[in-house]
Structure formats: C-alpha cells, structure tokens
Scaffold this motif. Sequence first.
Motif, PDB file in Angstrom:
ATOM      1  N   THR A 193       0.838  -1.209   0.000  1.00 20.22           N
ATOM      2  CA  THR A 193       0.000   0.000   0.000  1.00 20.22           C
ATOM      3  C   THR A 193       0.875   1.262   0.000  1.00 20.22           C
ATOM      4  O   THR A 193       1.987   1.265   0.517  1.00 20.22           O
ATOM      5  CB  THR A 193      -0.933   0.058   1.231  1.00 20.22           C
ATOM      6  N   ASP A 195       1.304   5.325   0.983  1.00 18.25           N
ATOM      7  CA  ASP A 195       0.796   6.313   1.929  1.00 18.25           C
ATOM      8  C   ASP A 195       1.771   7.508   2.039  1.00 18.25           C
ATOM      9  O   ASP A 195       2.812   7.404   2.689  1.00 18.25           O
ATOM     10  CB  ASP A 195       0.601   5.631   3.301  1.00 18.25           C
ATOM     11  N   ARG A 198       2.076   9.202   5.737  1.00 17.67           N
ATOM     12  CA  ARG A 198       2.976   8.535   6.677  1.00 17.67           C
ATOM     13  C   ARG A 198       4.426   8.950   6.387  1.00 17.67           C
ATOM     14  O   ARG A 198       5.213   9.204   7.273  1.00 17.67           O
ATOM     15  CB  ARG A 198       2.810   7.021   6.576  1.00 17.67           C
TER      16      ARG A 198
END
Length: 259
Positions: A193, A195, A198
């Motif tokens: 994934t 992100d 983050r």
Amino acid sequence: MKTILDNIVNNKKREVAELYRSNPHFEKAIQERSFDRSIVQHIENIHKPGVIAEFKRQSPSKGVINSQSNPIDVIQKYEKAGAIATSVLTDHRFFGGSISDLTQVRPHTNLPILRKDFIIDKLQIDEAAASGADIILLIASILTEKEVFDFTMHAKTIGLNVLLEVHDEIELQKACSEIDLLGINNRDLKSFTIDYDRSLRLLDKIDNTFIPISESGLSCSSIVNDLYQAGFKGFLMGEKFMKEEDPGEACIQFTRKLK
Ligand SMILES: O=P(O)(O)OC[C@@H](O)[C@@H](O)c1c[nH]c2ccccc12
C-alpha cells in the motif's frame, strides 16, 4: 505467513551463495573505478525536485510493466529529461533485471547509477562497484543495524554513495551518520500500500544531515512539487515512466511540470 519480501530475500541468499561459488574477482575493476558521479552535490545545487528515474521491467506488485524497452535508450532519454540519477533494477527473478543491464548502460550515460537490488552481503556491494554503480540501496527492513553500518562503511571505502531505505520510525533508528541519502518508501514492501502522509510524518523525524528522498508510487507532478516543498529533495520513480511505450519521453514530459 511468508511475504513476497521473505521470498525475495530467501532467493537472494541462494544467489549470493552462487556468487561466492563462482569465485569472482572484483578487486581490479573496483580499483579502476572513476569517482566523478556524485549525486550528493548535484542534488543540493539544482533547486527543484530531483528525479531519480528507474529502469524496471516488472515488479511483484504489478507484474510485467515493460518488456520491450532497451535500457540504454531509456536511460539516455532520462538524462536528456534532466533526471539527476538513474536506478537500475538488477534483481532477475522478481524484477526481470540483471547486473548486465547496469554494466551495459554505464558507458552510455553520465548520470550517477543506483544499483537497485536486495543487498544482504558485502560481495554484492563489490559486484555493484565493479559493474559501474555509483550508489547502492540498503533496505533497512531486511538488515540489522549492524549490517546497515558495516555495509555502509564498506560501500563508502570503495567510493559508493549509500541510499538507506526506511519505511517507519523503527527502521529509521538503523540509520548511521555515514549514509548519504535517506529514502522514505511510500510503499509498504509487505502490503504494497502507498501512503504519502505517513512518509511526511516520518520526514519530520529525520536528521537534517541526510538528504531525504521520496520513493515509489509517485505519478502526479503536483504531489512531487508538494513533497519537495515539504522538504524531500529527490524522487525515485519507476512505474510512471516504464509503463509507457517510450519511458524516456514520459520522463521528459513529467520533469517539465516540476518546479
Ligand atoms: O515504480 P515506482 O512505484 O515509481 O517505485 C520506484 C521505486 O521506488 C521502487 O521500485 C522501489 C523502492 N524500493 C524498492 C526496493 C526494492 C525494489 C524496488 C523498490
């Protein structure tokens, strides 16, 4: 449960054992290396997002991305596009690359070349240097803190720059002051994934002696421009270019939109 990353590392252990069995002599090529391609100064002087454009035929998360393109043609266009470095995937089994892609490309470009592979042994670092790499990638999630330190010191003694890739705060603790570039992977190598938030949070925790690089899943110039404003200096990008029939042209179009 075993992840793809576990499989990659296990396969890499077999490959390294084979490399030892072939009893390679990298010393001469390492001694004859030229040291004229440092990414570090270049990245600090360009005052806009620095693209590290990758040559990658396939990946475990995407399957085949591009089986037609020739690495020399692509990388020459990456250079024309104003990329600050190129990254060549040399893992064969999972990424369809090879160390000879790197060797082949070297005489045809002035860009610093990153050997993109899963380094778990010093011999791979010697192989990288002997094959014409200027930078190696160390992936914190597959190395201990001591390995990160030892491999970094070894790479630096033979004239390579080191990009350490981290994905969270725990991995960040493995960094040592001798590394040159600190890459934050937007992609979780275990779940795949992406992100950016983050990554941005992690950027705040980075010692400002490292040059921060944002890695993976980048396809939109406005996101790259935003991440640059937030403090990232370099951007490691592969699929965005390689998924096109003419990856070099895609890179030329993309870099025009950076500011
Ligand atoms: O193709 P992308 O999503 O633009 O990503 C490039 C690069 O960051 C990615 O290939 C990568 C980052 N870290 C790695 C570690 C191993 C293999 C590959 C990678």
